[in-house]
Design a protein around this motif. Structure first.
Motif, PDB file in Angstrom:
ATOM      1  N   CYS A 183      32.868  35.599  39.594  1.00 46.59           N
ATOM      2  CA  CYS A 183      33.406  36.881  40.031  1.00 46.59           C
ATOM      3  C   CYS A 183      34.833  36.685  40.535  1.00 46.59           C
ATOM      4  CB  CYS A 183      32.523  37.465  41.134  1.00 46.59           C
ATOM      5  SG  CYS A 183      33.177  38.982  41.878  1.00 46.59           S
ATOM      6  N   PRO A 184      35.758  37.539  40.138  1.00 44.36           N
ATOM      7  CA  PRO A 184      37.145  37.374  40.598  1.00 44.36           C
ATOM      8  C   PRO A 184      37.288  37.376  42.110  1.00 44.36           C
ATOM      9  CG  PRO A 184      37.068  38.895  38.755  1.00 44.36           C
ATOM     10  CD  PRO A 184      35.647  38.608  39.142  1.00 44.36           C
ATOM     11  N   LEU A 185      36.458  38.159  42.808  1.00 42.24           N
ATOM     12  CA  LEU A 185      36.539  38.188  44.264  1.00 42.24           C
ATOM     13  C   LEU A 185      36.043  36.873  44.869  1.00 42.24           C
ATOM     14  CD1 LEU A 185      35.341  41.842  44.935  1.00 42.24           C
ATOM     15  CD2 LEU A 185      37.677  40.961  44.788  1.00 42.24           C
ATOM     16  N   VAL A 186      35.033  36.253  44.255  1.00 43.06           N
ATOM     17  CA  VAL A 186      34.573  34.940  44.713  1.00 43.06           C
ATOM     18  C   VAL A 186      35.651  33.893  44.472  1.00 43.06           C
ATOM     19  CG1 VAL A 186      32.855  33.126  44.343  1.00 43.06           C
ATOM     20  CG2 VAL A 186      32.157  35.530  44.357  1.00 43.06           C
ATOM     21  N   PHE A 187      36.308  33.970  43.338  1.00 45.46           N
ATOM     22  CA  PHE A 187      37.391  33.030  43.038  1.00 45.46           C
ATOM     23  C   PHE A 187      38.547  33.214  44.008  1.00 45.46           C
ATOM     24  CE2 PHE A 187      41.227  31.781  40.731  1.00 45.46           C
ATOM     25  CZ  PHE A 187      40.888  30.483  40.355  1.00 45.46           C
ATOM     26  N   LYS A 188      38.846  34.455  44.354  1.00 49.79           N
ATOM     27  CA  LYS A 188      39.913  34.717  45.325  1.00 49.79           C
ATOM     28  C   LYS A 188      39.568  34.107  46.685  1.00 49.79           C
ATOM     29  CE  LYS A 188      42.125  38.608  47.724  1.00 49.79           C
ATOM     30  NZ  LYS A 188      41.541  38.316  49.031  1.00 49.79           N
ATOM     31  N   VAL A 228      40.677  44.140  39.333  1.00 53.45           N
ATOM     32  CA  VAL A 228      39.431  44.063  40.098  1.00 53.45           C
ATOM     33  C   VAL A 228      39.668  44.441  41.556  1.00 53.45           C
ATOM     34  CG1 VAL A 228      37.674  42.466  40.960  1.00 53.45           C
ATOM     35  CG2 VAL A 228      38.357  42.398  38.563  1.00 53.45           C
ATOM     36  N   MET A 229      40.785  43.992  42.131  1.00 55.26           N
ATOM     37  CA  MET A 229      41.074  44.316  43.526  1.00 55.26           C
ATOM     38  C   MET A 229      41.362  45.805  43.705  1.00 55.26           C
ATOM     39  SD  MET A 229      43.386  41.002  44.591  1.00 55.26           S
ATOM     40  CE  MET A 229      43.645  41.624  46.240  1.00 55.26           C
ATOM     41  N   ASP A 230      42.069  46.399  42.732  1.00 54.84           N
ATOM     42  CA  ASP A 230      42.303  47.852  42.797  1.00 54.84           C
ATOM     43  C   ASP A 230      40.999  48.627  42.681  1.00 54.84           C
ATOM     44  OD1 ASP A 230      44.979  47.397  43.091  1.00 54.84           O
ATOM     45  OD2 ASP A 230      45.479  47.720  40.976  1.00 54.84           O
ATOM     46  N   ASP A 231      40.141  48.184  41.765  1.00 58.08           N
ATOM     47  CA  ASP A 231      38.846  48.853  41.614  1.00 58.08           C
ATOM     48  C   ASP A 231      38.010  48.724  42.885  1.00 58.08           C
ATOM     49  OD1 ASP A 231      39.600  49.501  39.076  1.00 58.08           O
ATOM     50  OD2 ASP A 231      38.398  47.960  38.088  1.00 58.08           O
ATOM     51  N   ARG A 232      38.092  47.568  43.515  1.00 57.36           N
ATOM     52  CA  ARG A 232      37.330  47.378  44.754  1.00 57.36           C
ATOM     53  C   ARG A 232      37.832  48.316  45.849  1.00 57.36           C
ATOM     54  NH1 ARG A 232      37.089  41.919  48.540  1.00 57.36           N
ATOM     55  NH2 ARG A 232      35.410  42.635  49.912  1.00 57.36           N
ATOM     56  N   GLN A 233      39.154  48.477  45.933  1.00 55.45           N
ATOM     57  CA  GLN A 233      39.704  49.372  46.930  1.00 55.45           C
ATOM     58  C   GLN A 233      39.293  50.814  46.678  1.00 55.45           C
ATOM     59  OE1 GLN A 233      41.399  48.451  49.643  1.00 55.45           O
ATOM     60  NE2 GLN A 233      41.514  50.585  50.324  1.00 55.45           N
ATOM     61  N   MET A 234      39.319  51.227  45.420  1.00 51.66           N
ATOM     62  CA  MET A 234      38.901  52.586  45.075  1.00 51.66           C
ATOM     63  C   MET A 234      37.423  52.799  45.371  1.00 51.66           C
ATOM     64  SD  MET A 234      41.008  53.667  41.635  1.00 51.66           S
ATOM     65  CE  MET A 234      40.255  52.391  40.626  1.00 51.66           C
ATOM     66  N   LEU A 235      36.604  51.810  45.073  1.00 52.62           N
ATOM     67  CA  LEU A 235      35.167  51.951  45.323  1.00 52.62           C
ATOM     68  C   LEU A 235      34.866  51.988  46.821  1.00 52.62           C
ATOM     69  CD1 LEU A 235      33.705  49.574  42.581  1.00 52.62           C
ATOM     70  CD2 LEU A 235      33.801  52.065  42.569  1.00 52.62           C
ATOM     71  N   GLU A 236      35.620  51.239  47.614  1.00 53.64           N
ATOM     72  CA  GLU A 236      35.426  51.307  49.062  1.00 53.64           C
ATOM     73  C   GLU A 236      35.786  52.685  49.601  1.00 53.64           C
ATOM     74  OE1 GLU A 236      37.739  48.176  50.675  1.00 53.64           O
ATOM     75  OE2 GLU A 236      36.270  46.599  50.206  1.00 53.64           O
ATOM     76  N   PHE A 253      36.404  57.597  36.004  1.00 52.94           N
ATOM     77  CA  PHE A 253      35.142  58.333  36.116  1.00 52.94           C
ATOM     78  C   PHE A 253      33.952  57.407  35.831  1.00 52.94           C
ATOM     79  CE2 PHE A 253      31.693  60.767  34.219  1.00 52.94           C
ATOM     80  CZ  PHE A 253      31.490  61.740  35.180  1.00 52.94           C
ATOM     81  N   LEU A 254      34.042  56.606  34.793  1.00 58.64           N
ATOM     82  CA  LEU A 254      32.947  55.688  34.466  1.00 58.64           C
ATOM     83  C   LEU A 254      32.765  54.651  35.565  1.00 58.64           C
ATOM     84  CD1 LEU A 254      33.613  55.123  30.646  1.00 58.64           C
ATOM     85  CD2 LEU A 254      31.913  56.604  31.712  1.00 58.64           C
ATOM     86  N   LEU A 255      33.869  54.214  36.177  1.00 59.28           N
ATOM     87  CA  LEU A 255      33.773  53.242  37.268  1.00 59.28           C
ATOM     88  C   LEU A 255      33.022  53.836  38.459  1.00 59.28           C
ATOM     89  CD1 LEU A 255      34.656  50.529  38.590  1.00 59.28           C
ATOM     90  CD2 LEU A 255      36.727  51.713  39.333  1.00 59.28           C
ATOM     91  N   PHE A 256      33.398  55.029  38.874  1.00 60.85           N
ATOM     92  CA  PHE A 256      32.736  55.665  40.016  1.00 60.85           C
ATOM     93  C   PHE A 256      31.300  56.050  39.681  1.00 60.85           C
ATOM     94  CE2 PHE A 256      37.212  56.865  41.256  1.00 60.85           C
ATOM     95  CZ  PHE A 256      37.262  55.978  42.310  1.00 60.85           C
ATOM     96  N   TYR A 257      31.069  56.474  38.453  1.00 60.79           N
ATOM     97  CA  TYR A 257      29.711  56.876  38.077  1.00 60.79           C
ATOM     98  C   TYR A 257      28.756  55.686  38.106  1.00 60.79           C
ATOM     99  CZ  TYR A 257      25.915  58.996  35.428  1.00 60.79           C
ATOM    100  OH  TYR A 257      24.692  59.470  35.022  1.00 60.79           O
ATOM    101  N   GLY A 258      29.218  54.545  37.580  1.00 63.83           N
ATOM    102  CA  GLY A 258      28.369  53.354  37.632  1.00 63.83           C
ATOM    103  C   GLY A 258      28.112  52.893  39.057  1.00 63.83           C
ATOM    104  N   HIS A 259      29.137  52.976  39.906  1.00 65.17           N
ATOM    105  CA  HIS A 259      28.961  52.558  41.305  1.00 65.17           C
ATOM    106  C   HIS A 259      28.074  53.529  42.073  1.00 65.17           C
ATOM    107  CE1 HIS A 259      29.978  50.219  44.817  1.00 65.17           C
ATOM    108  NE2 HIS A 259      30.319  51.317  45.472  1.00 65.17           N
ATOM    109  N   SER A 260      28.119  54.814  41.701  1.00 71.63           N
ATOM    110  CA  SER A 260      27.254  55.785  42.380  1.00 71.63           C
ATOM    111  C   SER A 260      25.787  55.480  42.139  1.00 71.63           C
ATOM    112  CB  SER A 260      27.592  57.204  41.901  1.00 71.63           C
ATOM    113  OG  SER A 260      27.270  57.375  40.531  1.00 71.63           O
TER     114      SER A 260
END
Length: 540
Positions: free
Chosen positions: A75-80, A104-112, A453-460
């Motif tokens: 996972c990129p966050l684990v590598f970071k 990945v970091m931008d997506d993580r911020q948006m999901l938070e 939209f697909l990113l938020f829908y999957g996380h929901s």
């Protein structure tokens, strides 16, 4: 073998030269401290590190080749996190992998942000809170009923009633513009609409106007009235008498009756529907203001302000109809007030606020706001360019540049109404370039919105699954505690009780009269056949 060093990473061994080990120590101060600490704890030729071996392999490649790449199985966050332990900056990543890390970091911020702002229907307390007063408890429960459609059975009933009134209100607004739901005015309405001018049309209404509610008591034309002379028979009398009679029975001139054609009224039942909806929405607004825990925050909401504007527009229109009755039967400038009633449609969004799909869509739009602004900016520039070019090429069909704006917009958005189009060769060249540029602009920017939209829908889906699992765990723990506290330990005179959160089922034994102790954990309803010796209830 003497110049080789073995790194044991959680059981995975890496044998490297002493030169590579020295390069690894020179990467940063943190890496030197980690290796020196491992040398002190063990042998200098075999170092044990409880770190991730895959990330360490990428670190070794970086020390040997000078290129840091992201392992595909990590996972990129684990590598970071792992690189931060070794003191390696993310800027050392190669461009091919750095792009992935930034995304990945931008997506993580948006999901938070999405998870922090998302609303749930079951995240409110179902019962009274001990730290609240009696009024605060009542206000909290009432506010949950008004604002949380799925928080309780009462909230679901109220939401259903609200939805029915909203549909009825929109139905009244829509069908009142159709001719099938319009009627002719009755005599009292004509007197209100025409005022003092009603006497000028009195003969027309008496003999030639067709009333919607005509009956035997309504005056009829002379040709239909029993025992009344016709116009032709009156003309056979003396000249003076004939002229007087014809003047009183002839139709109003077309120049006057043309004005009457603009007067129409909608059916009476639509007025009753509007009044009922207005009363309900007024009560709803007052209840929300009364039980709102944060009144200032309530009026800062766009949906609440739109609701207030729609409600005020209905009352203003009602007062104007009473003060200016002649204006309500024809088209006037006061009809602009009716345009404000379109805000009642925004009440639908209040019902959708707790629907996860609607929240996903709104979050996707907010996250893609920058890209959408770029689309509007590029589209505006292209519209200005192509509308100017096509105006100079098609002066015969394009009357002005603002008129050409409309043609450029419908062409770039691939709508193409066909009401305006170029006819010359150079105009067709400009039109082709305009259409192609519109397709390119839309194809570049719209996928960003779709991806978000697909990113938020999957996380929901992940959030919903975790909430359900947390709810099942909480109910199971509360159930075990309740059974432990109420069970007598003797199953001779006890009642069997079931708790069923979602699809799971637990059972236990509880002493008679203690079933009410479980009500604080959920809704208790009878289930199965009851007897004096054994009762079965379900807690959901």
């Amino acid at each position: 073998m003497g110049d080789r060093v073995t790194f044991n990473l959680s059981g995975t061994c890496f044998m490297v030269s002493q030169a590579t080990c020295d390069k690894l120590m020179d990467l940063s101060t943190e890496s030197r401290l980690i290796i020196e600490d491992a040398q002190l704890k063990g042998s200098k030729r075999e170092l044990f590190l409880e770190r991730d071996p895959t990330c360490f392999a990428a670190l070794l490649h970086f020390s040997r080749q000078g290129e840091l790449h992201l392992p595909p199985v990590v996972c990129p966050l684990v590598f970071k996190s792992e690189m931060s332990v070794w003191g390696v900056e993310l800027s050392s990543l190669s461009n091919c992998c750095y792009n992935t890390m930034v995304s990945v970091m931008d997506d993580r911020q948006m999901l938070e942000n999405f998870e922090r702002n998302v609303r749930y229907s079951d995240d409110v307390p179902a019962g009274p809170v001990e730290s609240l007063s009696a009024w605060q408890t009542v206000r909290l429960r009432a506010w949950n009923v008004l604002e949380r459609p799925f928080s309780s059975r009462a909230a679901k009933v109220y939401t259903t009633v609200f939805f029915l009134f909203l549909v009825a209100s929109l139905f009244s607004m829509i069908v009142s513009t159709h001719d099938s739901f319009k009627r002719n005015l009755d005599e009292s309405e004509w007197r209100e609409a025409l005022g003092d001018e009603f006497t000028l049309y009195e003969d027309f209404f008496r003999y030639h106007y067709r009333w919607d509610d005509a009956d035997a008591s309504q005056p009829k034309p002379p040709s239909q009235a029993t025992g009344s002379p016709t116009v032709s028979s009156l003309q056979n009398t003396s000249t003076d008498q004939s002229s007087i009679t014809v003047t009183s029975t002839e139709a109003t001139p077309p120049s006057k009756t043309g004005k009457l054609e603009t007067f129409r009224a909608r059916m009476h039942f639509l007025d009753y529907v509007d009044h009922a909806c207005m009363a309900f929405f007024t009560l709803d607004f007052l209840l929300r203001v009364l039980f709102c825990p944060h009144l200032c925050r309530y009026f800062l909401s766009v949906l609440n302000l739109a609701d207030l504007v729609a409600l005020l527009a209905m009352y203003v229109r009602l007062m104007l109809d009473k003060l200016l009755p002649a204006e309500r039967f024809t088209v006037t400038s006061l009809d602009l007030i009716d345009c404000l009633t379109i805000f009642r449609f925004l009440r639908f969004f209040r019902l959708l606020r707790d629907v996860i799909g609607f929240q996903v869509l709104m979050s996707a739009i907010k996250s893609s706001l920058y890209e959408l602004l770029l689309l509007v900016m590029f589209l505006s520039g292209a519209v200005l360019l192509f509308s100017t070019l096509v105006f100079w090429c098609e002066k015969s069909t394009m009357r002005s540049i603002p008129d050409a704006f409309w043609w450029a917009i419908v062409t770039m958005t691939t709508v193409g109404y066909g009401d305006m189009y170029p006819v010359t060769f150079q105009g067709k060249i400009v039109g082709s370039l305009c259409a192609l540029s519109g397709v390119v602009l839309i194809a570049i920017t719209i996928p960003v919105l779709v991806n978000n939209f697909l990113l938020f829908y999957g996380h929901s889906k992940v959030i919903i699954a975790r909430n359900h699992e947390s709810r099942r765990t909480e109910i199971r723990d509360k159930w075990n505690d309740a059974v432990t506290r109420t069970c007598t330990g003797n199953k001779v005179n006890v009642n069997k009780v079931y708790v069923q959160p979602d699809a799971h089922l637990w059972e236990g034994w509880v002493s008679p009269g203690h079933e009410h102790d479980l009500r604080q954990y959920g809704r208790v309803v009878p289930s199965g056949k009851k007897t004096d010796s054994q009762k079965s209830v379900i807690v959901t």
